[in-house]
Design a protein around this motif. Structure first.
Motif, mmCIF file in Angstrom:
data_model
loop_
_atom_site.group_PDB
_atom_site.id
_atom_site.type_symbol
_atom_site.label_atom_id
_atom_site.label_comp_id
_atom_site.label_asym_id
_atom_site.label_seq_id
_atom_site.Cartn_x
_atom_site.Cartn_y
_atom_site.Cartn_z
ATOM 1 N N THR A 54 -19.433 -27.452 38.950
ATOM 2 C CA THR A 54 -19.131 -28.464 39.975
ATOM 3 C C THR A 54 -19.034 -27.837 41.365
ATOM 4 O O THR A 54 -19.550 -28.380 42.335
ATOM 5 N N GLU A 55 -18.375 -26.668 41.449
ATOM 6 C CA GLU A 55 -18.169 -26.006 42.745
ATOM 7 C C GLU A 55 -19.513 -25.624 43.360
ATOM 8 O O GLU A 55 -19.723 -25.760 44.564
ATOM 9 N N ALA A 56 -20.423 -25.138 42.511
ATOM 10 C CA ALA A 56 -21.737 -24.728 43.019
ATOM 11 C C ALA A 56 -22.502 -25.944 43.538
ATOM 12 O O ALA A 56 -23.198 -25.875 44.555
ATOM 13 N N LEU A 57 -22.356 -27.068 42.851
ATOM 14 C CA LEU A 57 -23.020 -28.300 43.294
ATOM 15 C C LEU A 57 -22.450 -28.768 44.632
ATOM 16 O O LEU A 57 -23.202 -29.064 45.562
ATOM 17 N N SER A 58 -21.109 -28.791 44.736
ATOM 18 C CA SER A 58 -20.472 -29.256 45.976
ATOM 19 C C SER A 58 -20.843 -28.357 47.145
ATOM 20 O O SER A 58 -21.025 -28.832 48.270
ATOM 21 N N ALA A 59 -20.956 -27.044 46.868
ATOM 22 C CA ALA A 59 -21.262 -26.096 47.953
ATOM 23 C C ALA A 59 -22.650 -26.345 48.552
ATOM 24 O O ALA A 59 -22.932 -25.914 49.659
ATOM 25 N N MET A 60 -23.504 -27.040 47.806
ATOM 26 C CA MET A 60 -24.866 -27.287 48.304
ATOM 27 C C MET A 60 -24.955 -28.539 49.172
ATOM 28 O O MET A 60 -25.969 -28.768 49.828
ATOM 29 N N THR A 61 -23.905 -29.364 49.166
ATOM 30 C CA THR A 61 -23.976 -30.630 49.919
ATOM 31 C C THR A 61 -23.526 -30.427 51.367
ATOM 32 O O THR A 61 -23.104 -29.346 51.758
ATOM 33 N N MET A 62 -23.644 -31.493 52.157
ATOM 34 C CA MET A 62 -23.272 -31.433 53.579
ATOM 35 C C MET A 62 -22.081 -32.352 53.809
ATOM 36 O O MET A 62 -22.074 -33.144 54.740
ATOM 37 N N THR A 63 -21.086 -32.280 52.952
ATOM 38 C CA THR A 63 -20.042 -33.296 53.005
ATOM 39 C C THR A 63 -18.820 -32.910 53.839
ATOM 40 O O THR A 63 -17.842 -33.624 53.863
ATOM 41 N N GLY A 64 -18.874 -31.754 54.520
ATOM 42 C CA GLY A 64 -17.751 -31.393 55.412
ATOM 43 C C GLY A 64 -17.573 -32.485 56.459
ATOM 44 O O GLY A 64 -18.539 -32.821 57.133
ATOM 45 N N PRO A 65 -16.373 -33.048 56.591
ATOM 46 C CA PRO A 65 -16.203 -34.223 57.449
ATOM 47 C C PRO A 65 -16.462 -33.953 58.927
ATOM 48 O O PRO A 65 -17.047 -34.771 59.623
#
Ligand SMILES: [Zn+2]
Ligand SMILES: [Zn+2]
Length: 233
Positions: A54-65
């Motif tokens: 899950t962490e690796a997946l989240s790290a690939m997104t651009m979801t930083g607010p």
């Protein structure tokens, strides 16, 4: 995230567009939308089938607010002088064993490559299309234009003045400090940056995220010679 998905598709012998169908993302820019918001269903499917944490997946997104307002908008079709949804550095793609699109290429505040010192591009120099890997129906690596098969890594170098690249680097540093501090003023900073073209008198009335990379390069080159009062008190 989308670039990784496109590579995953090709590595499994399926083109990116039908692969988006496998993930239930529909037509259009479904895979690119995952960069902004990874749905629970797709995340679960990828964890199970691609054996990825899950962490690796989240790290690939651009979801930083904080920097969300500075992301280039998702646009399927290209209009003259308007932004496209992502940029690229031909030399970075040329140096990759498995070419991929970097997260920071999605930011409107980025106009050049910090590694190669040259301007980014946002269109195929041969057919003027934006990057359309999401729409690709051929089994072809991402460093070829999905519309005309031009080898993007052979695109000519774009010159950007040193002063503009220095300004770009300062903006990047200021944004990083703002995010690290969780500063309450980050909203003020992003709205100043979005208004940069108005200050520079480039394409009046358009915000930074709406301008093509070449217009933003002109904007930064103009602003680099002026006092920085527009950016920071
Ligand atoms: Zn580069
Ligand atoms: Zn092309």
């Amino acid at each position: 995230m989308s670039s990784w998905l496109h590579r995953l598709a090709i590595a499994n012998g399926i083109a990116p567009r039908p692969f988006a169908g496998v993930l239930g993302l529909g037509d259009g820019m479904g895979s690119s939308r995952l960069d902004h918001s990874l749905t629970h269903g797709v995340a679960t499917l990828l964890q199970q089938q691609a054996d990825i944490a899950t962490e690796a997946l989240s790290a690939m997104t651009m979801t930083g607010p904080a920097l969300t307002p500075l992301l280039l908008p998702l646009r399927e079709n290209v209009r003259p002088n308007r932004s496209t949804w992502t940029q690229y550095c031909p030399q970075c793609l040329a140096g990759d064993q498995a070419p991929y699109f970097r997260r920071h290429w999605r930011l409107a505040t980025r106009i050049s490559c910090f590694v190669h010192g040259r301007g980014l591009r946002d269109r195929c120099p041969a057919c003027r299309s934006g990057i359309a890997s999401f729409d690709q129906t051929d089994l072809m690596p991402q460093h070829f234009c999905a519309r005309c098969a031009f080898a993007l890594r052979t695109a000519s170098k774009v010159f950007v003045k040193t002063s503009a690249r220095r300004l770009e680097r300062s903006i990047d540093d200021i944004c990083k400090v703002g995010m690290a501090k969780g500063s309450m003023t980050i909203g003020d900073l992003t709205s100043r940056l979005l208004g940069a073209p108005v200050i520079a008198g480039v394409s009046l009335g358009k915000t930074l995220t709406n301008l093509s990379t070449s217009s933003r390069i002109r904007c930064f080159e103009w602003l680099a010679d002026k006092p920085v009062g527009w950016l920071t008190a």
